[in-house]
Design a protein around this motif. Sequence first.
Motif, short mmCIF file in Angstrom:
data_model
loop_
_atom_site.label_atom_id
_atom_site.label_comp_id
_atom_site.label_asym_id
_atom_site.label_seq_id
_atom_site.Cartn_x
_atom_site.Cartn_y
_atom_site.Cartn_z
N VAL A 270 -1.15 3.78 10.55
CA VAL A 270 -0.55 3.92 9.21
C VAL A 270 -1.54 4.63 8.30
CG1 VAL A 270 0.47 2.70 7.25
CG2 VAL A 270 0.73 1.78 9.58
N GLU A 271 -1.09 5.72 7.70
CA GLU A 271 -1.94 6.48 6.77
C GLU A 271 -1.31 6.47 5.39
OE1 GLU A 271 -3.26 10.31 8.50
OE2 GLU A 271 -2.02 9.68 10.21
N ALA B 220 8.47 -5.07 1.19
CA ALA B 220 7.44 -5.61 0.30
C ALA B 220 7.22 -7.09 0.55
CB ALA B 220 7.83 -5.37 -1.15
N ASP B 221 8.26 -7.80 1.01
CA ASP B 221 8.17 -9.25 1.15
C ASP B 221 8.34 -9.77 2.57
OD1 ASP B 221 10.84 -8.77 1.62
OD2 ASP B 221 11.57 -9.87 -0.14
N GLY B 222 8.60 -8.90 3.52
CA GLY B 222 8.78 -9.31 4.90
C GLY B 222 10.15 -9.85 5.20
N VAL C 93 6.40 6.31 -0.36
CA VAL C 93 6.86 4.97 0.03
C VAL C 93 5.70 3.99 -0.09
CG1 VAL C 93 7.79 3.57 1.91
CG2 VAL C 93 8.61 5.91 1.57
N THR C 94 6.03 2.79 -0.62
CA THR C 94 5.03 1.72 -0.72
C THR C 94 5.56 0.49 0.01
OG1 THR C 94 4.27 2.51 -2.87
CG2 THR C 94 3.74 0.24 -2.30
N LYS D 245 0.85 -1.19 0.00
CA LYS D 245 0.00 0.00 0.00
C LYS D 245 0.88 1.23 0.00
CE LYS D 245 -3.51 -2.51 2.60
NZ LYS D 245 -4.31 -2.62 3.83
N PRO D 246 0.43 2.29 -0.66
CA PRO D 246 1.18 3.54 -0.58
C PRO D 246 1.06 4.13 0.82
CG PRO D 246 -0.88 3.86 -1.77
CD PRO D 246 -0.75 2.39 -1.51
#
Length: 741
Positions: A740-741, A671-673, A705-706, A642-643
């Motif tokens: 988180v926003e 992105a992948d943990g 950031v995503t 998510k962005p």
Amino acid sequence: MSGLLLMMTMWWHTAFSGNSQDINLVHEGKSAYVIVVPAQASKAEQRAAGIFRNYIEQISGARLTVIPENEYHTQPAVFIGQTDHSHGPEQIKGEGYFIGSEAPHLYIRGGSGQGVVYGVYHVLETYMGCRKDAGEPAVVPASRDIRLPGQLHDLQEPAFLYRETYYPASLDPEYLEWHGLHRFEDLWSVWGHSFFRIVPPDTYFNTHPEYFSLVNGRRQPLQLCLSNEQVYDLAVAYFKQAIAKHPDAGYWSIAQEDGPGACTCDACRQADAAAGGPQGSLIRFVNRIAAQFPEQRFTTLAYGYSARPPQHLRPASNVYIMLSTIDAFRQEPLATAPSAAPFRKNLEGWAALTPNLFIWDYTTQFTHYLTPFPDYAQLQPNLQYFARHGVKGIFSQGSGAAAGDMAAYNSYVQACLLWNPQAAVTAVSERFLRSYYGAAGPYIQQYLAALTQAVKDTRATLDIYGNPVRSSHDYLSAIWLKKYNALLDQATAAVKNEATLLKRVEQVRLSLTYTALQQSRFYGTADGGYLHPDGTIRAGWREKVRAFAAGCQRAGITELAEGGLSPEGYVQDWERTFSQPWIPSLALGAPVTLAHAFTPEYTPKGAATLTDGLFGNSDFSYNWLYTYGQDLIATIDMGSSKPLRRISLHFLQDARHYIFNPVNVTVEVSADGKHFQAAGEQSIPAGAEDYTVRIQPYLFPQPGVTGRYIRITARCPASLPEWRLVAGKKPALCCDEVSVE
């Protein structure tokens, strides 16, 4: 024979013509009796006579004359005190009393102290139907005839030398006398944690730091240095002056402050080593003071670092040890509870050293006075256990001046058991509930029984520092709360037309209302919470809070916890909660993985605390993820990439409970943990000495950031700050919500 005496003699023969074995103290609103006191009556005997006369007048309208024994002739009399017209046993133990009668005379005698006063109140309650159930005006029946048995032999002697139950009723002096109770303030000129009243740091620390404890290599105003000769001289001077000013005081306290910090200077350490711990220098110091005042009685606390009995050292004969039960849980009797094992060992050790033992016991939840705290079944076995071990006095600390759970009931039952631990407690309980709650009494009795049974069935822990959330899965679960409320509904219906009784039942209900309100902070958007799933406040919730506060005010409740909020402050605290904007966090409800364990007793939701949408307040036991002595490393999985615009979180500082801000907070995104990249870092400098409870926000902007995974790392301080350094303690971290926003 005078006309008046002839009339009274004729009245007396008429009054007794029905039953010569009875004492007809008052007949048709008139009395032939006089109250006789010793020619040199003590203050207690004079007061007892006055109390008896006033209540007889309130009951019947008849006013008896009080005369000294040297003016007495042959008329029917109530002999109060140690008169020459004696009846009953020669000796009466302690503050006991004897009620005797041989028609036509009645005798009320006391042992030491207020015994004769206690005896008068015993007659009023037991034989005349008067009641004093709480700190309210006594209930006095109206009758133009007062008759007592003609062959009374009623001896009552207390099991304990000192008896105190600490609830609002004890603020009423008559309640104390009625129930044979004491107060610290009446027996001790100096009581409790007294070091700093004897040698106050405000006066001496800046100029004489050596008077105070050496801790971690520097002098600190935590305790006194008991090996310092000047401290001893100051203490002797203090007591000389205080004893001269208060010559009638029964006891004088020489006791450590509430907290750690025993002195570790060479001299204190040497004394402690010889006695097996810091209690060594304490007992040596108290004994030295006691030797200077052999006619006085001194008390000291066996508490915290001084709880264990010393080796090769006995308290002086005029020194009394007050041992605390603070570390024990309350769902089981102290005689068998595993949590009370250290206390039992200490009690046996002290009992081997001295016959002068007092107990400082606890019968409330100090963190939440109104939370139902059903230790009722333990009151009698605990006091019986103390009596078996030769304990001479009990301070049973309840909610103090603040009304706590079943305060009037606890106070009354404890008072009866402090006088006689073998009393038929079921009958005592039923008598109080019937008198105080009227027709609602049987339902209140069922309510107390249900609470007691729930604790047993759910194997709940009763912790004097617990809270309603920690018990939400056992005896304060939603299912049990429903049962309790149903019983109180029946109690309410039974007295709905009697304003005084209804008010008393409503006060009992406040405990359940408070429990539900506190738990709703924890449930949040779930069932029982104060929020809808979309984060809006449930209808009527503000009104519930305000109605609760109004009920507290009607009941005279001014404080909800030890040193805690007033009802007005409680409303303001809720208003701050209501005013917090709901943030539809991208991480709401997301699973959280923790690298280190949290502390379960303070974190009922576990890792989910960080993503449940709820923020913490000044109470660390609500909506904070509590980690002790280690870093907080939490990884949040939002389910998909998510962005991100901003990540925010809060940490609590509460130095009194060893909770501090982290040294450093870093945010990483992945992105992948598996592969994380830094997304923000803040270092937090250590602050100066500050015991103010604070909530500190930390914001991490994330433009462009995503990511799917967010990892928060909060570094715990390596040790407590020097100004809060305590042996055996570590710093804790408390984080509430990662938004988180």
